[in-house]
Design a protein around this motif. Sequence first.
Motif, PDB file in Angstrom:
ATOM      1  N   PRO A 191      -1.240  -3.371  -5.709  1.00 31.25           N
ATOM      2  CA  PRO A 191      -2.493  -4.069  -6.037  1.00 31.25           C
ATOM      3  C   PRO A 191      -2.937  -5.007  -4.923  1.00 31.25           C
ATOM      4  CG  PRO A 191      -0.996  -4.065  -7.922  1.00 31.25           C
ATOM      5  CD  PRO A 191      -0.224  -3.526  -6.763  1.00 31.25           C
ATOM      6  N   GLU A 192      -1.968  -5.630  -4.240  1.00 26.14           N
ATOM      7  CA  GLU A 192      -2.315  -6.546  -3.153  1.00 26.14           C
ATOM      8  C   GLU A 192      -2.972  -5.805  -1.989  1.00 26.14           C
ATOM      9  OE1 GLU A 192       0.660  -8.181  -5.770  1.00 26.14           O
ATOM     10  OE2 GLU A 192       0.689  -6.346  -4.561  1.00 26.14           O
ATOM     11  N   GLU A 193      -2.440  -4.632  -1.642  1.00 27.29           N
ATOM     12  CA  GLU A 193      -3.033  -3.847  -0.559  1.00 27.29           C
ATOM     13  C   GLU A 193      -4.456  -3.416  -0.913  1.00 27.29           C
ATOM     14  OE1 GLU A 193       0.318  -1.278   1.673  1.00 27.29           O
ATOM     15  OE2 GLU A 193       0.221  -0.925  -0.494  1.00 27.29           O
ATOM     16  N   LEU A 194      -4.633  -2.986  -2.148  1.00 24.43           N
ATOM     17  CA  LEU A 194      -5.953  -2.544  -2.579  1.00 24.43           C
ATOM     18  C   LEU A 194      -6.953  -3.698  -2.565  1.00 24.43           C
ATOM     19  CD1 LEU A 194      -7.424  -0.033  -3.528  1.00 24.43           C
ATOM     20  CD2 LEU A 194      -6.805  -0.607  -5.879  1.00 24.43           C
ATOM     21  N   THR A 195      -6.515  -4.863  -3.053  1.00 25.31           N
ATOM     22  CA  THR A 195      -7.393  -6.036  -3.060  1.00 25.31           C
ATOM     23  C   THR A 195      -7.755  -6.457  -1.651  1.00 25.31           C
ATOM     24  OG1 THR A 195      -6.458  -6.812  -5.157  1.00 25.31           O
ATOM     25  CG2 THR A 195      -7.615  -8.425  -3.804  1.00 25.31           C
ATOM     26  N   ASP A 196      -6.781  -6.457  -0.731  1.00 25.55           N
ATOM     27  CA  ASP A 196      -7.046  -6.836   0.660  1.00 25.55           C
ATOM     28  C   ASP A 196      -8.060  -5.888   1.298  1.00 25.55           C
ATOM     29  OD1 ASP A 196      -5.318  -8.947   0.475  1.00 25.55           O
ATOM     30  OD2 ASP A 196      -3.640  -7.933   1.468  1.00 25.55           O
ATOM     31  N   ALA A 197      -7.949  -4.592   1.002  1.00 19.18           N
ATOM     32  CA  ALA A 197      -8.889  -3.620   1.565  1.00 19.18           C
ATOM     33  C   ALA A 197     -10.304  -3.878   1.046  1.00 19.18           C
ATOM     34  CB  ALA A 197      -8.439  -2.204   1.217  1.00 19.18           C
ATOM     35  N   TRP A 198     -10.405  -4.173  -0.249  1.00 23.06           N
ATOM     36  CA  TRP A 198     -11.717  -4.475  -0.825  1.00 23.06           C
ATOM     37  C   TRP A 198     -12.298  -5.749  -0.215  1.00 23.06           C
ATOM     38  CZ3 TRP A 198     -14.974  -1.640  -3.538  1.00 23.06           C
ATOM     39  CH2 TRP A 198     -14.500  -0.528  -4.238  1.00 23.06           C
ATOM     40  N   ARG A 199     -11.459  -6.783  -0.080  1.00 17.18           N
ATOM     41  CA  ARG A 199     -11.950  -8.056   0.461  1.00 17.18           C
ATOM     42  C   ARG A 199     -12.471  -7.919   1.891  1.00 17.18           C
ATOM     43  NH1 ARG A 199     -11.417 -12.220  -2.800  1.00 17.18           N
ATOM     44  NH2 ARG A 199      -9.737 -12.275  -4.359  1.00 17.18           N
ATOM     45  N   SER A 200     -11.907  -6.983   2.647  1.00 22.25           N
ATOM     46  CA  SER A 200     -12.317  -6.835   4.043  1.00 22.25           C
ATOM     47  C   SER A 200     -13.750  -6.317   4.173  1.00 22.25           C
ATOM     48  CB  SER A 200     -11.358  -5.888   4.769  1.00 22.25           C
ATOM     49  OG  SER A 200     -11.492  -4.558   4.291  1.00 22.25           O
ATOM     50  N   VAL A 201     -14.283  -5.698   3.111  1.00 18.29           N
ATOM     51  CA  VAL A 201     -15.643  -5.140   3.188  1.00 18.29           C
ATOM     52  C   VAL A 201     -16.557  -5.707   2.100  1.00 18.29           C
ATOM     53  CG1 VAL A 201     -14.888  -2.996   4.263  1.00 18.29           C
ATOM     54  CG2 VAL A 201     -14.973  -3.149   1.767  1.00 18.29           C
ATOM     55  N   ASP A 210     -12.961 -11.633  -7.682  1.00 12.91           N
ATOM     56  CA  ASP A 210     -11.912 -12.465  -8.278  1.00 12.91           C
ATOM     57  C   ASP A 210     -11.692 -12.070  -9.738  1.00 12.91           C
ATOM     58  OD1 ASP A 210     -11.548 -13.859  -5.934  1.00 12.91           O
ATOM     59  OD2 ASP A 210     -12.942 -15.476  -6.482  1.00 12.91           O
ATOM     60  N   ARG A 211     -12.780 -11.785 -10.455  1.00 24.61           N
ATOM     61  CA  ARG A 211     -12.636 -11.390 -11.866  1.00 24.61           C
ATOM     62  C   ARG A 211     -11.886 -10.068 -11.995  1.00 24.61           C
ATOM     63  NH1 ARG A 211     -18.008 -13.436 -12.333  1.00 24.61           N
ATOM     64  NH2 ARG A 211     -18.881 -11.339 -12.096  1.00 24.61           N
ATOM     65  N   ILE A 212     -12.160  -9.147 -11.060  1.00 26.36           N
ATOM     66  CA  ILE A 212     -11.445  -7.868 -11.091  1.00 26.36           C
ATOM     67  C   ILE A 212      -9.951  -8.089 -10.850  1.00 26.36           C
ATOM     68  CG2 ILE A 212     -11.198  -5.632  -9.948  1.00 26.36           C
ATOM     69  CD1 ILE A 212     -14.202  -5.772  -9.304  1.00 26.36           C
ATOM     70  N   THR A 213      -9.647  -8.920  -9.858  1.00 28.92           N
ATOM     71  CA  THR A 213      -8.245  -9.226  -9.556  1.00 28.92           C
ATOM     72  C   THR A 213      -7.562  -9.902 -10.730  1.00 28.92           C
ATOM     73  OG1 THR A 213      -8.824  -9.491  -7.215  1.00 28.92           O
ATOM     74  CG2 THR A 213      -6.722 -10.408  -7.937  1.00 28.92           C
ATOM     75  N   ASP A 214      -8.251 -10.864 -11.352  1.00 27.56           N
ATOM     76  CA  ASP A 214      -7.678 -11.579 -12.504  1.00 27.56           C
ATOM     77  C   ASP A 214      -7.428 -10.623 -13.670  1.00 27.56           C
ATOM     78  OD1 ASP A 214      -7.789 -13.902 -11.066  1.00 27.56           O
ATOM     79  OD2 ASP A 214      -9.660 -14.621 -11.976  1.00 27.56           O
TER      80      ASP A 214
END
Length: 348
Positions: A191-201, A210-214
């Motif tokens: 999940p951390e890798e996926l979130t980091d990839a999303w945050r980069s774009v 943030d709501r999706i991550t939560d």
Amino acid sequence: MTRTPPTAAELALAAEVSRCGLTVTPHQLERWRAKRWLAPTDQWTDPATSALRPDIVHRAAWLAALSRPGRGISWIGWTFWAIDATEQTAALLRQALIWTIQLPLRQAGITLAQIPQGDSDIAFEARQNLAARMLQGRRAIGRDLDGLLRDHAFIAGITLPEPRTMSNPFDAALIRIGARLLTGGTADVSPEELTDAWRSVWTGPSEQLDRITDAHLAADQAGTDLHAVSPLAHGLPGLVRALEQADARLLCEAVRACTKASSTLMKLLQERADVEMLTVLMDDVMWDQWVRAGGIAPASRLGEAAITLSTVQYLLVPGWAEDLHRYQDRMDRMLAEPTTPTPDGRPA
């Protein structure tokens, strides 16, 4: 080789098509029947009157208009299979979708059988290597449709709706994660890798991501893995199985909806592309969920991949089909609106 002389039915259908300003040869009719784009000859006439059925004439005229020497009609042929929805055409449709969805593997010289299953370190490393092979030589896409439109709008001083999600769905960071998801599913991507990839774009509101991550964190604490219900939970093998097992009626329904939506979108963009229309289209969740990620479907291998992606989402993503039908209604209403006449009296 001597060809069989044309039948009376073929000559009659060719004559009807010519009345539409188009030309068709008996050889073309034979090829369309062989591909199941056109019904068998014994189904062309009305049993009560022996006259050619209007829908057969209409289909042949469409095929004549679409046919170009040396070029296929691509996914438009899938539309005819989906409309007819017979046992034969549904099987052809299923075969075409399964063949297309495996294109990334074939381009890398990989077969589905080469993807190892299981959670051992050896299997994991093998899947990572296969994902890397899929990316070798891949041409990067600098900007997608959304980015191009915004660039042109900025130059022209036009204000468009703010981005809802990401700068480019084809960004290299997302593509790398996507390749790993295809070979190993969600189990191979943390999940951390996926979130980091999303945050980069990510260019939408930060609180939305943030709501999706939560939501994922809360689900993990409750013992629910949201990634497990993703269409990519089991990677490309899982998508292939889903297409293999999909109900034939639903499969045809999905392709009818997706091809109709893409055709309507292309017509809108080509004939009604003004600021007001673009603003309405972009100010909808389906702009990001569909238009930018498979809605644009040219008559080519790329378009076939786009229709296949949309079909998979239609079948597997909860609520996606309903959203597509809603968006279709919106596009239909926009097409039905009268165009604004220009000063010389011609439509804009």
